[in-house]
Scaffold this active site. Structure first.
Site, PDB file in Angstrom:
ATOM      1  N   HIS A  72      33.530  41.989  31.873  1.00  0.00           N
ATOM      2  CA  HIS A  72      34.025  43.090  32.694  1.00  0.00           C
ATOM      3  C   HIS A  72      34.844  42.554  33.861  1.00  0.00           C
ATOM      4  O   HIS A  72      34.586  41.455  34.358  1.00  0.00           O
ATOM      5  CB  HIS A  72      32.844  43.907  33.230  1.00  0.00           C
ATOM      6  N   HIS A  79      27.868  46.253  41.347  1.00  0.00           N
ATOM      7  CA  HIS A  79      28.137  45.032  40.578  1.00  0.00           C
ATOM      8  C   HIS A  79      29.431  45.152  39.774  1.00  0.00           C
ATOM      9  O   HIS A  79      29.918  44.149  39.252  1.00  0.00           O
ATOM     10  CB  HIS A  79      26.952  44.652  39.690  1.00  0.00           C
ATOM     11  N   ASP A  96      35.050  43.932  36.931  1.00  0.00           N
ATOM     12  CA  ASP A  96      34.327  44.087  38.204  1.00  0.00           C
ATOM     13  C   ASP A  96      35.280  44.258  39.387  1.00  0.00           C
ATOM     14  O   ASP A  96      35.005  43.776  40.489  1.00  0.00           O
ATOM     15  CB  ASP A  96      33.396  42.902  38.446  1.00  0.00           C
ATOM     16  N   HIS A 155      25.845  40.772  39.619  1.00  0.00           N
ATOM     17  CA  HIS A 155      27.120  40.199  40.044  1.00  0.00           C
ATOM     18  C   HIS A 155      27.610  40.733  41.381  1.00  0.00           C
ATOM     19  O   HIS A 155      28.595  40.203  41.918  1.00  0.00           O
ATOM     20  CB  HIS A 155      28.184  40.399  38.960  1.00  0.00           C
ATOM     21  N   ASP A 159      33.712  36.820  32.580  1.00  0.00           N
ATOM     22  CA  ASP A 159      32.942  38.056  32.504  1.00  0.00           C
ATOM     23  C   ASP A 159      33.506  38.917  31.379  1.00  0.00           C
ATOM     24  O   ASP A 159      34.707  38.872  31.098  1.00  0.00           O
ATOM     25  CB  ASP A 159      33.067  38.799  33.841  1.00  0.00           C
ATOM     26  N   GLU A 217      23.394  37.682  36.257  1.00  0.00           N
ATOM     27  CA  GLU A 217      23.106  38.745  35.291  1.00  0.00           C
ATOM     28  C   GLU A 217      22.170  38.316  34.155  1.00  0.00           C
ATOM     29  O   GLU A 217      22.116  38.990  33.118  1.00  0.00           O
ATOM     30  CB  GLU A 217      24.390  39.351  34.724  1.00  0.00           C
ATOM     31  N   ASP A 223      27.052  37.785  30.524  1.00  0.00           N
ATOM     32  CA  ASP A 223      27.515  38.724  29.506  1.00  0.00           C
ATOM     33  C   ASP A 223      28.915  38.382  29.000  1.00  0.00           C
ATOM     34  O   ASP A 223      29.420  39.029  28.061  1.00  0.00           O
ATOM     35  CB  ASP A 223      27.409  40.176  29.961  1.00  0.00           C
ATOM     36  N   ASP A 234      29.339  35.334  34.647  1.00  0.00           N
ATOM     37  CA  ASP A 234      28.384  36.351  34.214  1.00  0.00           C
ATOM     38  C   ASP A 234      27.984  36.016  32.783  1.00  0.00           C
ATOM     39  O   ASP A 234      28.854  35.860  31.916  1.00  0.00           O
ATOM     40  CB  ASP A 234      29.062  37.725  34.286  1.00  0.00           C
TER      41      ASP A 234
END
Length: 373
Positions: free
Chosen positions: A192, A207, A194, A160, A190, A341, A298, A296
């Site tokens: 996260h 990332h 980030d 990312h 995401d 990712e 994830d 992303d």
């Protein structure tokens, strides 16, 4: 419908809601994307895609994300975008190997020596800062060229960190085009946030920092380390929306609250449903703002996308992920889309790589106008 102002990350109205959309062309058949009845507000060439295939894993510590674009294209994604969705593709047909910019390590296997040298030493705790900066600067130019031409810019990554390049390139193109508003909105899907700065990051992996550099919350004056980022590359925190957060560092929580950034966690999705969350997110952005969607994998629960570097249980179902992409596509405002990712070297389950790739293909198709009916 409540505004879903949650967790202190409420943001404020950006003044665009209810504004009359500015369009590149009339709602003629030529202004519609393939297989869709939705006019595109900010694409002068809605039947064309500008594709950038980024093989890069230097923004984090696990190799394998550089192979993500390859497995997605091997699964027939680009062919499907042409044959099933009717797009004309421009840009990359083969994955660009950006890992050549990663630092050179010598004496790595000499266990008795502490003399390993890395050509790209840490700066302010950031790992591989010069290589990530060089790669994202090139990505920014590549994506800028596609967006400047009036195409939707599709980028397959890669970790990312590459979004420093994709978002900055599109933000610059939007500001230069006379037929679009000046500001770009960013929807970041995401697990996260980030949005760590180099100083708040525990890992030093870039990332986990792209949004802080894109919003100007993190800056660098060191030569060769993100000093290429200029005001025209950046976005406002008032144009930023997070969806599906569930693993946010303490420093990131503070950044989100102090900057009043609009963020919807999995708690919000569980409570209100993905439809209500997307309604609120898109209402916040407004109808006269180009949108970049950075997704992303994830963000999906690992049962749907296990082959990724930082999986977190309790995430989106595949249908929820698809719905996010469908909802953005239905606005007619999307000008850029990242999928990142995917790491085919990582899987805890038999068939996990195939599951992740199939999920990635589905997300991209939905984001580019594919519908169930």
């Amino acid at each position: 419908m409540p505004s879903l102002d949650t967790n202190g990350h409420n943001g404020h109205a950006n003044g665009t809601n209810g504004a009359t959309p500015k369009k590149c062309e009339s709602d003629s058949p030529s202004s519609l994307p393939p297989t869709s009845s939705i006019p595109q507000k900010f694409l002068s060439k809605p039947t064309e895609l500008g594709v950038t295939l980024v093989g890069f894993s230097g923004g984090q510590s696990r190799p394998g994300t550089d192979a993500g674009p390859e497995v997605l294209t091997q699964a027939g994604l680009l062919t499907q975008l042409e044959s099933d969705l009717g797009y004309t593709l421009h840009g990359d047909t083969h994955v660009r190997n950006f890992n050549a910019y990663q630092p050179t390590v010598t004496d790595r296997d000499n266990a008795l020596s502490n003399s390993s040298t890395i050509d790209d030493p840490d700066v302010r705790g950031m790992k591989n800062p010069r290589s990530v900066s060089a790669v994202t600067e090139q990505i920014s130019e590549l994506v800028y060229a596609q967006a400047r031409a009036g195409r939707l810019a599709l980028t397959l990554g890669g970790d990312h960190s590459i979004a420093i390049g994709t978002v900055s390139g599109i933000a610059r193109a939007i500001r230069e085009r006379a037929d679009t508003p000046n500001d770009l909105a960013l929807i970041w899907v995401d697990a996260h946030a980030d949005i760590n700065t180099p100083e708040t990051s525990d890992s030093g992996n870039i990332h986990g920092m792209p949004v802080s550099f894109l919003t100007g919350l993190a800056t660098s004056s060191t030569s060769g380390i993100f000093d290429w980022l200029q005001p025209h590359h950046k976005i406002s925190t008032t144009k930023l929306v997070y969806i599906a957060l569930r693993d946010v560092d303490a420093g990131e929580k503070r950044i989100l609250r102090e900057n009043n950034i609009r963020a919807y966690s999995m708690h919000d999705i569980d409570r209100h449903g993905i439809g209500a969350v997307m309604d609120a997110a898109l209402a916040y952005i407004g109808t006269n703002t180009p949108i970049h969607l950075s997704f992303d994998v994830d963000a999906l629960d690992p049962m749907w996308a296990p082959s990724t570097g930082t999986p977190v249980r309790g995430g989106l179902t595949l249908r929820e992920g698809d719905f996010i992409c469908e909802a953005v596509a239905e606005t007619g405002q999307c000008v850029g889309f990242d999928l990142v990712e995917v790491n085919p070297s990582l899987s805890q389950s038999e068939g996990g790589v195939g599951d992740t790739v199939r999920a990635g293909v589905s997300l991209v198709r939905c984001g580019l106008g594919d519908t169930l009916l």
